[in-house]
Design a protein around this motif. Sequence first.
Motif, PDB file in Angstrom:
ATOM      1  N   HIS A  79     -49.465   9.793  25.352  1.00 25.07           N
ATOM      2  CA  HIS A  79     -49.680  11.027  24.623  1.00 25.07           C
ATOM      3  C   HIS A  79     -50.814  12.078  24.823  1.00 25.07           C
ATOM      4  O   HIS A  79     -51.927  11.871  24.175  1.00 25.07           O
ATOM      5  CB  HIS A  79     -49.944  10.823  22.971  1.00 25.07           C
ATOM      6  CG  HIS A  79     -49.563  11.749  21.907  1.00 25.07           C
ATOM      7  ND1 HIS A  79     -48.999  11.419  20.775  1.00 25.07           N
ATOM      8  CD2 HIS A  79     -49.719  12.930  22.170  1.00 25.07           C
ATOM      9  CE1 HIS A  79     -48.808  12.703  19.988  1.00 25.07           C
ATOM     10  NE2 HIS A  79     -49.088  13.581  20.755  1.00 25.07           N
ATOM     11  N   GLU A 103     -44.894  13.959  23.566  1.00 26.90           N
ATOM     12  CA  GLU A 103     -44.737  14.606  22.170  1.00 26.90           C
ATOM     13  C   GLU A 103     -44.279  16.044  22.248  1.00 26.90           C
ATOM     14  O   GLU A 103     -43.192  16.258  21.855  1.00 26.90           O
ATOM     15  CB  GLU A 103     -45.738  14.111  21.294  1.00 26.90           C
ATOM     16  CG  GLU A 103     -45.724  15.091  19.900  1.00 26.90           C
ATOM     17  CD  GLU A 103     -46.855  15.384  19.102  1.00 26.90           C
ATOM     18  OE1 GLU A 103     -47.756  15.821  19.904  1.00 26.90           O
ATOM     19  OE2 GLU A 103     -47.077  15.030  18.075  1.00 26.90           O
ATOM     20  N   TYR A 197     -43.727  21.111  13.650  1.00 23.49           N
ATOM     21  CA  TYR A 197     -43.971  22.425  14.082  1.00 23.49           C
ATOM     22  C   TYR A 197     -42.764  23.257  14.212  1.00 23.49           C
ATOM     23  O   TYR A 197     -42.661  24.408  14.525  1.00 23.49           O
ATOM     24  CB  TYR A 197     -44.547  22.486  15.563  1.00 23.49           C
ATOM     25  CG  TYR A 197     -45.758  21.623  15.439  1.00 23.49           C
ATOM     26  CD1 TYR A 197     -46.807  22.227  15.199  1.00 23.49           C
ATOM     27  CD2 TYR A 197     -45.843  20.213  16.034  1.00 23.49           C
ATOM     28  CE1 TYR A 197     -48.182  21.551  15.000  1.00 23.49           C
ATOM     29  CE2 TYR A 197     -47.135  19.440  15.852  1.00 23.49           C
ATOM     30  CZ  TYR A 197     -48.102  20.037  15.686  1.00 23.49           C
ATOM     31  OH  TYR A 197     -49.279  19.483  15.402  1.00 23.49           O
ATOM     32  N   HIS A 223     -43.070  13.386  16.587  1.00 26.73           N
ATOM     33  CA  HIS A 223     -43.746  13.918  15.656  1.00 26.73           C
ATOM     34  C   HIS A 223     -42.747  14.224  14.354  1.00 26.73           C
ATOM     35  O   HIS A 223     -42.153  15.198  14.495  1.00 26.73           O
ATOM     36  CB  HIS A 223     -44.799  14.925  15.915  1.00 26.73           C
ATOM     37  CG  HIS A 223     -45.585  15.492  14.884  1.00 26.73           C
ATOM     38  ND1 HIS A 223     -46.998  15.860  14.857  1.00 26.73           N
ATOM     39  CD2 HIS A 223     -45.625  15.652  13.392  1.00 26.73           C
ATOM     40  CE1 HIS A 223     -47.319  16.256  14.053  1.00 26.73           C
ATOM     41  NE2 HIS A 223     -46.364  16.257  12.962  1.00 26.73           N
ATOM     42  N   VAL A 249     -44.761   9.284  17.381  1.00 25.27           N
ATOM     43  CA  VAL A 249     -46.151   9.403  17.980  1.00 25.27           C
ATOM     44  C   VAL A 249     -46.967   9.279  16.535  1.00 25.27           C
ATOM     45  O   VAL A 249     -46.864   9.449  15.250  1.00 25.27           O
ATOM     46  CB  VAL A 249     -46.309  10.665  18.628  1.00 25.27           C
ATOM     47  CG1 VAL A 249     -45.202  10.735  19.642  1.00 25.27           C
ATOM     48  CG2 VAL A 249     -45.894  11.919  17.592  1.00 25.27           C
ATOM     49  N   HIS A 250     -48.386   8.961  17.200  1.00 26.61           N
ATOM     50  CA  HIS A 250     -49.602   8.907  16.138  1.00 26.61           C
ATOM     51  C   HIS A 250     -49.233   8.256  14.711  1.00 26.61           C
ATOM     52  O   HIS A 250     -49.127   9.164  13.944  1.00 26.61           O
ATOM     53  CB  HIS A 250     -50.374  10.197  16.127  1.00 26.61           C
ATOM     54  CG  HIS A 250     -49.526  11.482  15.976  1.00 26.61           C
ATOM     55  ND1 HIS A 250     -48.657  11.594  14.903  1.00 26.61           N
ATOM     56  CD2 HIS A 250     -49.380  12.704  16.672  1.00 26.61           C
ATOM     57  CE1 HIS A 250     -48.043  13.100  15.036  1.00 26.61           C
ATOM     58  NE2 HIS A 250     -48.740  13.626  16.038  1.00 26.61           N
ATOM     59  N   ASP A 358     -53.254  11.416  22.038  1.00 26.20           N
ATOM     60  CA  ASP A 358     -52.949  12.520  21.411  1.00 26.20           C
ATOM     61  C   ASP A 358     -54.217  13.443  21.883  1.00 26.20           C
ATOM     62  O   ASP A 358     -54.278  14.594  21.121  1.00 26.20           O
ATOM     63  CB  ASP A 358     -52.953  12.470  19.987  1.00 26.20           C
ATOM     64  CG  ASP A 358     -52.269  13.831  19.420  1.00 26.20           C
ATOM     65  OD1 ASP A 358     -51.717  14.511  19.879  1.00 26.20           O
ATOM     66  OD2 ASP A 358     -51.984  13.742  18.137  1.00 26.20           O
TER      67      ASP A 358
HETATM   68 ZN   LIG Z   1     -48.383  15.478  16.857  1.00 30.71          ZN
END
Ligand SMILES: [Zn+2]
Length: 480
Positions: A79, A103, A197, A223, A249-250, A358
């Motif tokens: 990432h 990502e 997003y 995400h 992710v994360h 990230d």
């Molecule tokens: Zn993210």
Amino acid sequence: MMRALLLLTALGAVRCLAAEFDLVLAYGRVMDPATNLDAVRHVGVKDGKVVAISETPLTGDRVVDVGGLIVSPGFIDLHAHGQTTSDLQIKAQDGVTTALELEGGVYPVAEWYASMEGTAPIHYGATVGHISARFSAFHPQLKTGQWASGKAKLALLGPNPAGANKPAGKAEMKSMSAAIRAGLDDGALGIGFGINYTPAATTEEIESLFRIAAEQKVPAFVHTRAFGIAPVREAIDAAKKTGASLHIVHIGSSAIGDMPDVLKLIDQNRAAGMDLTTEVYPYTAASTLLESAMFNPGWQDNLRITYGDIMWTATGERLTQESFERYRKQGGWVIMYMMKDANVEMAIAHPGVMIASDGVPFVDGKGHPRGAGTFARVLGRYSREKKLLPLMEALAKMTILPAKRLEAHVPMMKRKGRLAVGADADITVFDPAKVIDRATFEAPTTSSAGIPHVIVGGGFVVRDGELLKEARPGRPVRAH
Ligand SMILES: [Zn+2]
């Protein structure tokens, strides 16, 4: 004598003439999480590959004594948004030898790989990004865009850009599907999603693109739509329904306060046979672009924070309602203080959870320290100082686990994440007593300490603790 020779041969360490190896790392403590080897060995490298791991000394063109240091497979960061030469050099100093943008992804994929050629000190690669493909469908003027790097200049699209905020009709769906298929044809490492997003992307839209992932046998790197357990469940359900393999992710920021339940949910699905993985970065603050749809109205409930928890990266100031609105129009990076240490630590220590940074691009030396310190921080702070997890396990989370996450569809990853004969000579040499991150929110690009040598494809990028500024041994990682 005969017996000794046979033994040496069996160890893959045939007594050799000088120059049999381009490079020998002598007397280091080799730790290879793939095999659990943890012993003093001599590592012989030739033509970019590990060709010998020997109990007895080797000779070579260059012999570097690494006695007292750990010789590990180079770290693989799944990432990594920051992909400039300088971003990747900072990562190299954190022990990273492969940095992948999975990502956010990129689009168009072939152009991005071409643009990276000759610029990279470490290996690089990317997914095809749903965000970029979606913005391209709605805003054809955005010819190319690695969205997450800010190159698409999101703020120029004005408030509420359609790419994020408008439901896709038939034409846009067709455009997105074609873009994603083209990206996979160009060797992309999977499909990247940042649903938070692109809030107008419905579950149906996500599922229809997950179907492409399932059909092409590549993972979706996601995400989730929002923070907490419900959106994690949405992603898992969509993956189950479509048969896609899923990497969330994360998990630190994705799960926030719901961490125990989210890890349980992930474990249950893994135990039931689902191809599901996750990753964490070792910090309690997140970072993103203020103009993004993550800060659409309702963000306080989603992120569970308010204005004062957000820092404008360029100046270090905390935001107010007034500066929030002003800067959102302008566009730029922010850091959000939104996680609790206990939850992040739980994820770091949790079996199977990988370490990934990230890291976002550094702009004028400003940004989030995770792009510079993630790996040394896990080794130094969380493994050595806090004893949260054994060193071998920490190394597994940054080497063999990420390699395995990709190798089914990216055959070259079978040669990475291991320190074994036949593996690529991507090697990180660090001092277990000294390795530590030094990057802070005030000085985020400060390189990690205690990592004297980083070797990429057999060539040094960091040697004796010094970055070799001209070294560009990074090669593309592609699915095919
Ligand atoms: Zn993210």
